[in-house]
Design a protein around this motif. Structure first.
Motif, short mmCIF file in Angstrom:
data_model
loop_
_atom_site.label_atom_id
_atom_site.label_comp_id
_atom_site.label_asym_id
_atom_site.label_seq_id
_atom_site.Cartn_x
_atom_site.Cartn_y
_atom_site.Cartn_z
N PHE A 6 0.84 -1.19 0.00
CA PHE A 6 0.00 0.00 0.00
C PHE A 6 0.87 1.24 0.00
O PHE A 6 2.05 1.20 0.39
N GLY A 7 0.30 2.35 -0.44
CA GLY A 7 1.04 3.61 -0.45
C GLY A 7 0.14 4.75 -0.88
O GLY A 7 -0.95 4.56 -1.41
N GLY A 8 0.60 5.98 -0.60
CA GLY A 8 -0.18 7.15 -0.97
C GLY A 8 0.28 8.39 -0.23
O GLY A 8 1.45 8.53 0.15
N LEU A 9 -0.68 9.30 0.02
CA LEU A 9 -0.40 10.59 0.63
C LEU A 9 -0.98 10.66 2.04
O LEU A 9 -2.03 10.07 2.31
N VAL A 10 -0.31 11.40 2.93
CA VAL A 10 -0.78 11.55 4.30
C VAL A 10 -0.73 13.03 4.69
O VAL A 10 0.13 13.79 4.22
N TYR A 11 -1.66 13.43 5.53
CA TYR A 11 -1.67 14.77 6.12
C TYR A 11 -2.19 14.65 7.55
O TYR A 11 -3.23 14.03 7.79
N THR A 12 -1.46 15.24 8.48
CA THR A 12 -1.85 15.21 9.89
C THR A 12 -1.80 16.62 10.46
O THR A 12 -0.84 17.36 10.22
N ASN A 13 -2.83 16.97 11.20
CA ASN A 13 -2.89 18.26 11.89
C ASN A 13 -2.92 17.99 13.40
O ASN A 13 -3.81 17.29 13.88
N LEU A 14 -1.93 18.51 14.12
CA LEU A 14 -1.84 18.34 15.56
C LEU A 14 -1.86 19.71 16.21
O LEU A 14 -0.96 20.53 15.99
N ASN A 15 -2.88 19.97 17.04
CA ASN A 15 -3.00 21.25 17.73
C ASN A 15 -2.86 21.04 19.23
O ASN A 15 -3.47 20.12 19.79
N GLU A 16 -2.06 21.90 19.89
CA GLU A 16 -1.85 21.83 21.33
C GLU A 16 -2.25 23.17 21.95
O GLU A 16 -1.92 24.23 21.42
N VAL A 36 0.03 25.73 19.92
CA VAL A 36 0.97 25.20 18.93
C VAL A 36 0.18 24.46 17.86
O VAL A 36 -0.57 23.52 18.15
N LYS A 37 0.32 24.90 16.62
CA LYS A 37 -0.35 24.26 15.50
C LYS A 37 0.72 23.65 14.60
O LYS A 37 1.58 24.36 14.08
N THR A 38 0.64 22.32 14.41
CA THR A 38 1.62 21.60 13.61
C THR A 38 0.93 20.88 12.47
O THR A 38 -0.07 20.19 12.68
N ASN A 39 1.48 21.05 11.26
CA ASN A 39 0.97 20.36 10.08
C ASN A 39 2.06 19.45 9.53
O ASN A 39 3.21 19.88 9.34
N TYR A 40 1.71 18.19 9.31
CA TYR A 40 2.61 17.21 8.73
C TYR A 40 2.07 16.84 7.33
O TYR A 40 0.93 16.37 7.21
N PHE A 41 2.90 17.02 6.30
CA PHE A 41 2.55 16.62 4.94
C PHE A 41 3.56 15.59 4.46
O PHE A 41 4.74 15.68 4.80
N GLY A 42 3.12 14.65 3.62
CA GLY A 42 4.10 13.74 3.06
C GLY A 42 3.50 12.53 2.38
O GLY A 42 2.31 12.50 2.03
N ALA A 43 4.34 11.53 2.20
CA ALA A 43 3.95 10.29 1.54
C ALA A 43 4.21 9.14 2.49
O ALA A 43 5.11 9.18 3.33
#
Length: 339
Positions: free
Chosen positions: A174-184, A208-215
């Motif tokens: 499996f594979g593809g795109l990921v996006y995660t939003n982490l707010n503290e 603290v607002k953190t955005n993770y983008f990637g594969a």
């Protein structure tokens, strides 16, 4: 999810409900080309570990108070996808096999915690802009702090089924795109004496607002014990670009103008997330559209989780310090098809 191991960050996920809706007939995919949509949903009980935020200090520079909203929280999952047979001899079929599906999924968690102490003892707190201590060492009291972590994780993955020379072994790449939003979010207040009869309050809040983008991608290996039971091991690696933004505000004398301070801090980096799990799966019928019950245990390693560092000496502003975090989990999942 739930208990601590090793580095102390074991989490347990218990999926209470999962379900799949399919617009397909029940003919085997191996014999007929079948295309259909599906919905996959569930809820989990999740154990979350987070860095501690440390407040104020004594004469030796050690913190007087700290908080982490580590603990249990419900996590909700919803996915929608399309299942299809790619029966040609194209590049996708060579990589993923002929049985393919594409799915978009969302996971959501919101964790709260709070702590209060009537007396911290003698100490001092600092201006968040690094300009120095707000007071000399004096008794600090009526401390209250709340913390919240809000997690929203999304994936758009394509997966397939491939076979080996041993008919008992199958693989799910499996594979593809990921996006995660982490707010503290952190919000705290503390009172301190001024003179013999006057008491002032220091109030601060940090976001603290953190955005993770990637594969991301990986593979699941399955070993069939019987037509109904199989063992599996799953590994997933995400390569991520992360950006964190800190917004901090301090009012050292609540209600008195001119005693407000604000600081922003930004952090950009390349990071990763790695997940490994192993478990057993049982299907109630010897068919592709059978209801399934799966149980697994595993680990979830984050390359970093932003840690808010509050000043406890002169010369350093409040800032973000990314930290690596290791979580573990055990998961029970029920999948039930509907037509």
């Amino acid at each position: 999810m739930v208990s601590k191991i090793g580095y102390g960050l074991l989490s347990i996920t218990l999926v209470f409900a999962g379900w799949t809706y399919s617009f397909a007939d029940t003919t085997s995919l191996w014999n007929t080309e079948i295309n259909h949509f599906f919905i996959d949903g569930g809820s989990s009980l999740y154990y979350m570990s987070n860095p501690e935020v440390k407040i104020a200090s004594n004469s030796a520079g050690n913190p007087l108070a700290e908080i982490s909203d580590t603990g249990y929280a419900p996590m909700y999952h919803l996915g929608i996808g399309y299942y299809f047979c790619n029966c040609g001899n194209n590049c996708m079929a060579k990589l993923l096999g002929n049985e393919n599906r594409v799915e978009f999924s969302v996971d959501y968690l919101d964790k709260h915690a709070s702590t209060s102490r009537s007396n911290l003892g003698e100490g001092l707190f600092y201006f968040i802009d690094g300009s120095g201590p707000a007071t000399l060492p004096i008794p600090l009291s009526h401390f209250h702090l709340t913390a919240e972590h809000e997690y929203i994780g999304t994936k758009l993955y394509m997966s397939g089924v491939t076979e080996s020379n041993n008919s008992r072994f199958t693989f799910n790449p499996f594979g593809g795109l990921v996006y995660t939003n982490l707010n503290e979010y952190y919000d705290f207040s503390i009172t301190y004496p001024i003179g013999r009869s006057t008491v002032d309050t220091d109030a601060e809040n940090y976001t603290v607002k953190t955005n993770y983008f990637g594969a991301g991608g990986g593979e699941q290996a399955n070993y069939s014990l019987t037509p109904y039971t199989s063992l599996f091991t799953r590994g997933e690696l995400q390569l991520l670009y992360a950006r964190s933004n800190l917004y901090a505000f301090q009012d050292t004398k609540v209600g008195a103008p001119g005693w407000d301070y604000s600081v922003t801090n930004h952090n950009v980096r390349a990071t990763y997330r790695a997940l490994v799990s192993t478990g057993v799966q049982y299907q109630f019928l010897n068919a592709l559209d059978s209801p399934q019950l799966a149980w697994s245990v595993g680990g979830d390693l984050w390359g970093d989780n932003p840690d808010v560092v509050v000043p406890r000496n002169t010369g350093k502003k409040i800032y973000i310090n990314p930290k690596r975090q290791l979580d573990g989990f055990t998961q029970l999942q029920i999948i039930w098809p509907f037509y």
